[in-house]
Design an enzyme around this catalytic site. Structure first.
Site, PDB file in Angstrom:
ATOM      1  N   PRO A  89       0.813  -1.225   0.000  1.00 44.02           N
ATOM      2  CA  PRO A  89       0.000   0.000   0.000  1.00 44.02           C
ATOM      3  C   PRO A  89       0.844   1.272   0.000  1.00 44.02           C
ATOM      4  O   PRO A  89       0.334   2.339  -0.302  1.00 44.02           O
ATOM      5  CB  PRO A  89      -0.812  -0.093   1.306  1.00 44.02           C
ATOM      6  CG  PRO A  89      -0.713  -1.502   1.750  1.00 44.02           C
ATOM      7  CD  PRO A  89       0.542  -2.067   1.170  1.00 44.02           C
ATOM      8  N   GLU A 116       1.316  -8.655   8.237  1.00 45.44           N
ATOM      9  CA  GLU A 116       1.161  -7.204   8.357  1.00 45.44           C
ATOM     10  C   GLU A 116       2.076  -6.434   7.419  1.00 45.44           C
ATOM     11  O   GLU A 116       1.960  -5.232   7.262  1.00 45.44           O
ATOM     12  CB  GLU A 116       1.388  -6.725   9.795  1.00 45.44           C
ATOM     13  CG  GLU A 116       0.458  -7.349  10.830  1.00 45.44           C
ATOM     14  CD  GLU A 116      -0.998  -7.383  10.392  1.00 45.44           C
ATOM     15  OE1 GLU A 116      -1.569  -6.296  10.158  1.00 45.44           O
ATOM     16  OE2 GLU A 116      -1.572  -8.488  10.286  1.00 45.44           O
ATOM     17  N   ARG A 154      -2.010  -7.857 -21.490  1.00 47.45           N
ATOM     18  CA  ARG A 154      -2.886  -7.571 -22.628  1.00 47.45           C
ATOM     19  C   ARG A 154      -2.334  -6.481 -23.543  1.00 47.45           C
ATOM     20  O   ARG A 154      -2.809  -6.309 -24.666  1.00 47.45           O
ATOM     21  CB  ARG A 154      -4.312  -7.242 -22.168  1.00 47.45           C
ATOM     22  CG  ARG A 154      -4.411  -6.004 -21.332  1.00 47.45           C
ATOM     23  CD  ARG A 154      -5.791  -5.847 -20.751  1.00 47.45           C
ATOM     24  NE  ARG A 154      -6.805  -5.532 -21.762  1.00 47.45           N
ATOM     25  CZ  ARG A 154      -6.892  -4.373 -22.393  1.00 47.45           C
ATOM     26  NH1 ARG A 154      -6.050  -3.406 -22.141  1.00 47.45           N
ATOM     27  NH2 ARG A 154      -7.836  -4.172 -23.295  1.00 47.45           N
ATOM     28  N   ASP A 169      -8.753   1.705 -25.935  1.00 49.05           N
ATOM     29  CA  ASP A 169      -9.206   1.457 -24.563  1.00 49.05           C
ATOM     30  C   ASP A 169      -9.472   2.765 -23.847  1.00 49.05           C
ATOM     31  O   ASP A 169      -8.809   3.745 -24.099  1.00 49.05           O
ATOM     32  CB  ASP A 169      -8.112   0.769 -23.740  1.00 49.05           C
ATOM     33  CG  ASP A 169      -7.993  -0.697 -24.071  1.00 49.05           C
ATOM     34  OD1 ASP A 169      -8.854  -1.196 -24.813  1.00 49.05           O
ATOM     35  OD2 ASP A 169      -7.046  -1.313 -23.574  1.00 49.05           O
TER      36      ASP A 169
HETATM   37  N1  4HQ Z   1      -1.158  -5.264   0.710  1.00 47.54           N
HETATM   38  N2  4HQ Z   1      -1.690  -2.795  -3.259  1.00 47.54           N
HETATM   39  C1  4HQ Z   1       0.739  -6.909   0.897  1.00 47.54           C
HETATM   40  C2  4HQ Z   1      -1.974  -4.390   0.003  1.00 47.54           C
HETATM   41  C3  4HQ Z   1      -1.633  -3.942  -1.379  1.00 47.54           C
HETATM   42  C4  4HQ Z   1      -2.273  -2.887  -2.065  1.00 47.54           C
HETATM   43  C5  4HQ Z   1      -1.479  -5.513   2.088  1.00 47.54           C
HETATM   44  C6  4HQ Z   1       0.089  -5.794   0.174  1.00 47.54           C
HETATM   45  C7  4HQ Z   1      -0.723  -6.614   2.763  1.00 47.54           C
HETATM   46  C8  4HQ Z   1       1.378  -7.790   3.027  1.00 47.54           C
HETATM   47  N3  4HQ Z   1      -0.716  -4.422  -2.209  1.00 47.54           N
HETATM   48  N4  4HQ Z   1       0.644  -6.744   2.339  1.00 47.54           N
HETATM   49  N5  4HQ Z   1      -3.239  -2.105  -1.630  1.00 47.54           N
HETATM   50  O1  4HQ Z   1      -2.977  -3.983   0.514  1.00 47.54           O
HETATM   51  O2  4HQ Z   1      -0.744  -3.722  -3.348  1.00 47.54           O
END
Ligand code: 4HQ
Length: 236
Positions: A89, A116, A154, A169
């Site tokens: 994230p 986590e 794609r 697109d």
């Molecule tokens: N993750 N975009 C991996 C995500 C996430 C996101 C949460 C990634 C948990 C371990 N990954 N961890 N949003 O939420 O890519």
């Protein structure tokens, strides 16, 4: 393109990769997807890949050693230069411009984590680019990796037929798509717009451009506001 995926759950990828466009791309030899299970690089008898966070707090953290060992093994599987991507994230938000950029690479290595999150030294030590697919919390990076694979593959030459070329697109032009209709001409009292039945290709193209612009203004005005900035970012 070669795509390596480092994950604790390679089976999660089976179904999405065995249908339709992604299946065809593999069958045609346009992409080669290789899975490596991070757990195979655990060194203790329990195959442990996560541990408690220093400083306390809830949840577990991905240990650096299994991820580093797995990565170093995977990197040596093939000689091509690779782009390394960590799904998190914290990353820059994935969009069509990033998909286009990644589609030009010859090899991607995607690292999908669980728990986590990653020990900070994984982030620092692997020199990976961090990508997020959006502002929400997933239970693992696998689904995020699949979304990136789908959007990138794609775009590769030969993956889509000519009929469904990615050129028009939505997003490649920075606009949403114009409304589409197929048979019948009248469905539950709703008519196909006359212009589409007129056979006047110039007028139809003009109508579609106008509709795409109107829809974008109505539903995604942020795309119009960002349009110039996005293009500038692409050039710079
Ligand atoms: N993750 N975009 C991996 C995500 C996430 C996101 C949460 C990634 C948990 C371990 N990954 N961890 N949003 O939420 O890519």
């Amino acid at each position: 393109m070669r795509i390596d995926i480092l994950t604790l759950f390679p089976q999660m990828f089976e179904s999405p990769l065995s249908h339709s466009i992604l299946k065809r791309a593999q069958d045609k030899g346009l992409i080669d997807i290789v899975f490596t299970n991070i757990r195979d690089f655990a060194t203790d008898n329990y195959k442990k890949v996560d541990d408690k966070p220093y400083g306390g707090g809830p949840g577990m953290v991905m240990m650096p050693q299994p991820v580093f060992d797995c990565f170093e093994y995977v990197e040596k599987l093939s000689p091509e230069k690779s782009k390394v991507i960590l799904l998190t994230p914290q990353g820059r938000k994935f969009d069509q411009a990033k998909a286009v950029e990644l589609s030009k690479e010859s090899r991607l290595i995607l690292i999908a984590g669980r728990y986590e999150g990653f020990d900070e030294r994984i982030r620092i030590g692997l020199g990976a680019e961090q990508i997020s697919i959006g502002d929400y919390v997933l239970s693992g990076g696998e689904l995020a990796a699949m979304i990136i694979i789908d959007a990138v593959v794609r775009l590769l030459a030969g993956v889509l037929g000519d009929e469904d070329s990615p050129k028009d697109d939505s997003f490649s032009a920075g606009l949403l798509e114009y409304p589409q209709y197929t048979r019948p001409e009248v469905f539950r009292g709703m008519r196909v717009p006359d212009i589409l039945l007129s056979g006047d290709h110039g007028k139809i193209a003009q109508w579609r451009r106008r509709q795409a612009l109107e829809r974008t203004k109505k539903y995604r005005p942020d795309l119009l506001k960002n349009k110039n900035t996005n293009q500038r970012q692409k050039k710079g």
